[in-house]
Structures are given as structure tokens and as C-alpha cells.
Design an enzyme around this catalytic site. Structure first.
Site, PDB file in Angstrom:
ATOM      1  N   HIS A  11       0.841  -1.200   0.000  1.00 24.98           N
ATOM      2  CA  HIS A  11       0.000   0.000   0.000  1.00 24.98           C
ATOM      3  C   HIS A  11       0.875   1.249   0.000  1.00 24.98           C
ATOM      4  O   HIS A  11       2.042   1.200   0.389  1.00 24.98           O
ATOM      5  CB  HIS A  11      -0.835   0.070   1.283  1.00 24.98           C
ATOM      6  CG  HIS A  11      -1.803  -1.031   1.478  1.00 24.98           C
ATOM      7  ND1 HIS A  11      -3.116  -0.930   1.113  1.00 24.98           N
ATOM      8  CD2 HIS A  11      -1.652  -2.263   2.031  1.00 24.98           C
ATOM      9  CE1 HIS A  11      -3.745  -2.050   1.425  1.00 24.98           C
ATOM     10  NE2 HIS A  11      -2.863  -2.879   1.986  1.00 24.98           N
ATOM     11  N   TYR A  40      -2.322  -1.496   9.042  1.00 25.08           N
ATOM     12  CA  TYR A  40      -1.184  -2.151   8.390  1.00 25.08           C
ATOM     13  C   TYR A  40      -0.312  -2.868   9.418  1.00 25.08           C
ATOM     14  O   TYR A  40      -0.362  -2.592  10.605  1.00 25.08           O
ATOM     15  CB  TYR A  40      -0.327  -1.112   7.655  1.00 25.08           C
ATOM     16  CG  TYR A  40      -1.102  -0.229   6.721  1.00 25.08           C
ATOM     17  CD1 TYR A  40      -1.781  -0.751   5.625  1.00 25.08           C
ATOM     18  CD2 TYR A  40      -1.181   1.147   6.941  1.00 25.08           C
ATOM     19  CE1 TYR A  40      -2.503   0.065   4.770  1.00 25.08           C
ATOM     20  CE2 TYR A  40      -1.895   1.973   6.088  1.00 25.08           C
ATOM     21  CZ  TYR A  40      -2.556   1.429   5.006  1.00 25.08           C
ATOM     22  OH  TYR A  40      -3.269   2.237   4.163  1.00 25.08           O
ATOM     23  N   HIS A 116      -2.323  -3.047  -3.619  1.00 37.39           N
ATOM     24  CA  HIS A 116      -3.730  -2.935  -3.234  1.00 37.39           C
ATOM     25  C   HIS A 116      -4.614  -2.791  -4.468  1.00 37.39           C
ATOM     26  O   HIS A 116      -5.676  -3.391  -4.563  1.00 37.39           O
ATOM     27  CB  HIS A 116      -3.901  -1.747  -2.284  1.00 37.39           C
ATOM     28  CG  HIS A 116      -5.245  -1.683  -1.644  1.00 37.39           C
ATOM     29  ND1 HIS A 116      -5.666  -0.583  -0.962  1.00 37.39           N
ATOM     30  CD2 HIS A 116      -6.269  -2.562  -1.566  1.00 37.39           C
ATOM     31  CE1 HIS A 116      -6.887  -0.777  -0.499  1.00 37.39           C
ATOM     32  NE2 HIS A 116      -7.276  -1.975  -0.855  1.00 37.39           N
ATOM     33  N   LYS A 136      -8.676   2.023  -7.101  1.00 37.05           N
ATOM     34  CA  LYS A 136      -7.724   3.015  -6.583  1.00 37.05           C
ATOM     35  C   LYS A 136      -6.380   2.732  -7.217  1.00 37.05           C
ATOM     36  O   LYS A 136      -6.163   1.665  -7.765  1.00 37.05           O
ATOM     37  CB  LYS A 136      -7.635   3.003  -5.069  1.00 37.05           C
ATOM     38  CG  LYS A 136      -7.343   1.650  -4.458  1.00 37.05           C
ATOM     39  CD  LYS A 136      -7.212   1.679  -2.954  1.00 37.05           C
ATOM     40  CE  LYS A 136      -8.423   2.248  -2.293  1.00 37.05           C
ATOM     41  NZ  LYS A 136      -8.342   2.479  -0.908  1.00 37.05           N
ATOM     42  N   CYS A 138      -3.443   2.900  -5.489  1.00 40.13           N
ATOM     43  CA  CYS A 138      -2.537   2.432  -4.440  1.00 40.13           C
ATOM     44  C   CYS A 138      -1.917   1.092  -4.820  1.00 40.13           C
ATOM     45  O   CYS A 138      -2.668   0.170  -5.135  1.00 40.13           O
ATOM     46  CB  CYS A 138      -3.330   2.333  -3.144  1.00 40.13           C
ATOM     47  SG  CYS A 138      -2.486   1.576  -1.761  1.00 40.13           S
TER      48      CYS A 138
END
Length: 150
Positions: A11, A40, A116, A136, A138
Site C-alpha cells: 500500500h 497495516y 492494493h 484506486k 494504491c
């Protein structure tokens, strides 16, 4: 009970590279979103330092549907100075990420490394997540390709 890990998810913090964001800041962001603590397991700062977050024995809160079987590694940054997605990793972060992921692969040899963004739904069913299917950006670089040698 030990968790079975078959996935390592990379990430970015989705924060501007010109700002310093600590693991404690991430904890605050995640608590505002309703998590019990940071989501995380590891956080890699711009200077290459690793800040340990959740214990590996504890499921993360980082990728819906994948938390129970994964380890989450996040790097500080991911947005340019204008707030747009960009690979903002410093040389120190790149070295640390590579070493950390190599170590995690030694601990979990069956685990695959994905970004991710690669966990987005495969809308057209072609067996891969195409750029237009990403929910996304990421981590703002191709983690699968970069770490395929690990």
C-alpha cells in the site's frame, strides 16, 4: 491460532510526498474511519525506517475481503505535491521495501505480493485487473512486476 498467510499487500499511505506522516498519524486516520487501530503491519518512512504497526499474528484492516490471509506493508507517500497519485518512493524506501518483502517471503514462501490496486474486481473477467478496472491507484506502481523476483 496461527494465521495462514498467502498474500502480502503493498500500500501507499495516499499522502503527499512533501509532508511527513508518521505511523501514529496513520493510526489516527484509521481510528477516524472506525478501525480499532492502524490497519497495516509495517510502515516504511521516506528515510527508509520501518515502523512496526500490527503484529503479524493479528489480521490487518487494509483490504476488504483479504485481511484474514494477508500481511500489509505501507509506504509513506503515494501522492505528488499536487495531490495526484504518483510513485513517490525514495531510494531508501525502495531498498527497505525490497528487503522487507524478501524477508516476508522467506517467512511466508507461498504468499504472493500484490499492490492494493491489484485486488480490484476483474470486471471484464479476463483474468487480470486492467488499469480502467482499478478502484484506486494504491500503491501507485506495479508491485507484482517490481517484486516478481522475490
Amino acid at each position: 491460532m496461527e494465521r495462514e498467510i498467502d498474500l502480502i499487500v503493498v500500500h501507499c499511505s495516499a499522502t503527499r510526498a512533501d509532508r511527513d506522516i508518521t505511523a501514529k498519524d496513520i493510526d489516527s486516520f484509521h481510528r477516524v474511519r472506525g478501525f480499532s487501530s492502524w490497519g497495516y503491519h509495517y510502515y516504511v518512512r521516506k528515510d527508509g525506517r520501518i515502523e512496526k504497526m500490527r503484529d503479524e499474528s493479528e489480521p490487518g484492516a487494509h483490504a476488504y475481503g483479504y485481511n484474514h490471509n494477508s500481511i500489509a506493508v505501507c509506504y509513506e507517500g503515494g501522492l505528488d505535491a499536487n495531490g495526484r497519485p504518483a510513485d513517490t518512493r525514495t531510494p531508501q524506501q525502495k531498498r527497505t521495501l525490497h528487503a522487507l518483502l524478501r524477508s516476508l517471503k522467506e517467512d511466508y514462501p507461498e504468499a504472493v505480493i500484490k499492490g492494493h490496486r491489484d485486488l480490484s474486481p476483474d470486471v471484464n473477467g479476463n483474468g487480470r485487473v486492467d488499469k480502467w478496472e482499478r478502484t484506486k491507484e494504491c500503491p501507485c506502481f506495479d508491485a507484482e512486476e517490481e517484486y516478481e523476483d522475490l
